[in-house]
Design an enzyme around this catalytic site. Structure first.
Site, short mmCIF file in Angstrom:
data_model
loop_
_atom_site.label_atom_id
_atom_site.label_comp_id
_atom_site.label_asym_id
_atom_site.label_seq_id
_atom_site.Cartn_x
_atom_site.Cartn_y
_atom_site.Cartn_z
N LYS A 99 0.71 -1.14 0.08
CA LYS A 99 -0.24 0.07 -0.07
C LYS A 99 1.41 0.94 0.09
O LYS A 99 1.66 1.33 0.70
CB LYS A 99 -1.06 -0.40 1.16
CG LYS A 99 -2.01 1.22 1.04
CD LYS A 99 -2.91 0.78 2.58
CE LYS A 99 -3.62 1.93 2.57
NZ LYS A 99 -4.97 1.99 3.93
N SER A 173 -9.57 1.70 2.96
CA SER A 173 -8.48 2.39 2.08
C SER A 173 -7.15 1.53 1.53
O SER A 173 -6.60 1.97 -0.07
CB SER A 173 -8.52 3.06 2.86
OG SER A 173 -7.05 2.73 3.62
N SER A 197 -9.44 -0.77 7.52
CA SER A 197 -8.59 -0.48 5.50
C SER A 197 -8.47 -1.74 5.06
O SER A 197 -7.83 -1.23 3.54
CB SER A 197 -7.81 0.92 5.53
OG SER A 197 -8.30 1.56 5.99
#
Length: 501
Positions: A99, A173, A197
């Site tokens: 990420k 996310s 997330s």
């Protein structure tokens, strides 16, 4: 940069922000004293410690490039790069995606935002160093909701589309991380979970996502929202891949912000025998009874729990009344904490651990110059957190945090009686992509994280595992275990995975 003496005007402005009224004599006194203090600041600057995690200078690595649209049709990647891992490790030959709020030295880190676009870390995050030492190769940075604030899958670089139907979003996310493993473009991906997330996009994209016990995996070198809730976690197509990755990245880090002490770790893949006979599961009623719940999702999750029952687990419904409001309390606490963190250049103060000078200075400059580029979700948290903190003197933050102490006791009491708690990861399927829907509409999203976010504050491990489909879109089952018993939810997920495969 060298520190300079503050002007009289700057001291008066600072005093006003601190609710101080200085006389002319006081201004002159403090300016003279500031000049004397500067020598101490220069002493600190002369050391300029810059620890290099993962020895980036001796590793083969590329700075990476933004992939063209035809090579990134779901907009899951921000950067494709290559950092070669060591030979002979347990993950040798694995392709790992990270990420884009996880630091890789020499590779741009955007946090999905125009505000910090262009920032290049000079360190590898601790978990990145561990992956490389285990033989994994880093192949890219994945797209994410802007500054990690969102659950749909929308960065400053556009929407992240769902791998099952690109008319829908991936969730967030850590949406890009979920997509690249679902598409087979990486063997495993690392996401970060501040309120669901990792688990939310795992559920929406039909992959496995694990939020480890708080403290189990170091957050050093990752950009977070609030130290109390930030968790890095692995995402993959199979439970075994997640477990093997967790075995590599788990373990204490003396530089970590949270708690520089030893944590219990194990070889999590060795616990995957798929035997759930005798396992007791408490099915949390309030996790299903939500106004926005899709009854078809609820049915699929109950079916998955029933499958574990068929395999020998005992299933009982339990009630945790505060769980119904835990998501709302989380949002109140998060707003004030984020506002405080932003004022401290995204890092905060007063903890013992490693501070990243490069990030602190860069984020401070970016924030002061480009705050207008923050998404509406971040601006809302900043405004409400600052308002509640200043107007009501953090009373609601304190009350909310105290409510979570009570909730921890309730979850712990149930986990003394049951091995796992179960509920839907999300009570709906992935949101539809609407190009006409702007950031202000997305800031109105409520409820998506209500089953996931409580366990960021309580610290319990939680796994999202595919539980079925509704109209071709995946549904996730969330299994929650006792702190540092990450193996139990992973093994139950492994058992369910085996049956459904």
């Amino acid at each position: 940069m060298p520190i300079r003496q503050p002007t009289k005007e700057e001291l008066r402005e600072l005093a006003s922000e601190l609710y101080l009224t200085l006389t002319d004599e006081e201004v002159e006194f403090f300016r003279e004293m500031a000049a004397e203090r500067i020598e101490s600041y220069e002493t600190v600057r002369s050391y300029n410690p810059e620890p290099q995690f993962g020895s980036p200078s001796v590793r083969e690595r590329s700075g990476g490039t933004r992939p063209p649209a035809d090579e990134n049709p779901l907009n899951a990647w921000v950067t494709r790069c290559e950092v070669r891992g060591d030979e002979g490790g347990p993950l040798e030959g694995w392709d790992v995606a990270l990420k884009d709020n996880v630091s890789v030295a020499g590779v741009e880190m955007t946090c999905g935002s125009h505000v910090v676009e262009g920032y290049v870390p000079n360190v590898d995050a601790t978990l990145v160093a561990r992956l490389l030492e285990a033989g994994a190769d880093v192949v890219g940075k994945t797209n994410m909701d802007d500054m990690g604030m969102g659950t749909s899958g929308h960065s400053a670089f556009g929407p992240i589309h769902n791998p099952h139907d690109d008319a829908f979003l991936a969730g967030g996310s850590s949406g890009g991380s979920a997509v690249v493993v679902a598409e087979g473009e990486a063997d495993v991906a690392i996401g970060t979970d501040q309120g669901g997330s990792v688990r939310i996009p795992a559920a929406f994209c039909g992959v496995v996502g694990h939020k480890p016990t708080y403290d189990l995996v170091p957050y050093t070198g990752c950009v977070g929202l609030e130290h109390l809730i930030d968790h890095p976690g692995p995402m993959a197509r199979e439970v075994e891949t997640v477990a093997r990755t967790l075995s590599v990245i788990a373990g204490s880090d003396r530089k970590d912000v949270r708690r520089p002490s030893d944590v219990p770790v194990e070889e999590y893949e060795e616990a995957l025998d798929g035997d759930v006979s005798g396992l007791s599961i408490g099915v949390v009623r309030e996790g299903f009874e939500r106004e926005e719940a899709d009854p078809r999702v609820v049915e699929e999750v109950h079916g998955a729990i029933g499958t574990l029952g068929d395999l020998g687990a005992s299933i009982e419904e339990v009630s945790v009344p505060p769980h119904a409001d835990a998501g709302a309390v989380h949002s109140i606490c998060q707003s004030e904490a984020i506002a405080a963190a932003m004022r401290s250049e995204g890092v905060g103060r007063g903890w013992q651990g490693w501070y990243n000078p490069s990030w602190i200075e860069s984020f401070g400059k970016f924030r002061q110059a480009q705050s207008d580029d923050f998404p509406a979700t971040v601006k809302l948290s900043l405004l409400m957190g600052t308002y509640a903190g200043k107007k009501y003197h953090s009373r609601y933050y304190a009350s909310g945090m105290n409510l979570y102490l009570e909730l921890i006791e309730e979850y712990d009491a149930l986990l003394d009686e049951y091995d796992l708690l179960a509920m839907p990861t999300v009570v709906e399927t992935a949101p539809k992509y609407d190009p006409e829907r702007d950031q202000f509409d997305r800031a109105r999203e409520l409820g998506t994280a209500d089953n996931a976010s409580p366990f960021n504050r309580t610290g319990h491990p939680a796994t999202s595992v595919p539980a079925g489909e509704v109209d071709g879109l995946p549904v996730g089952l969330q299994l929650v275990g006792a702190r540092f018993d990450d193996a139990t939810p992973l093994n139950a997920a492994y058992a369910l995975e085996g049956e459904r495969d």
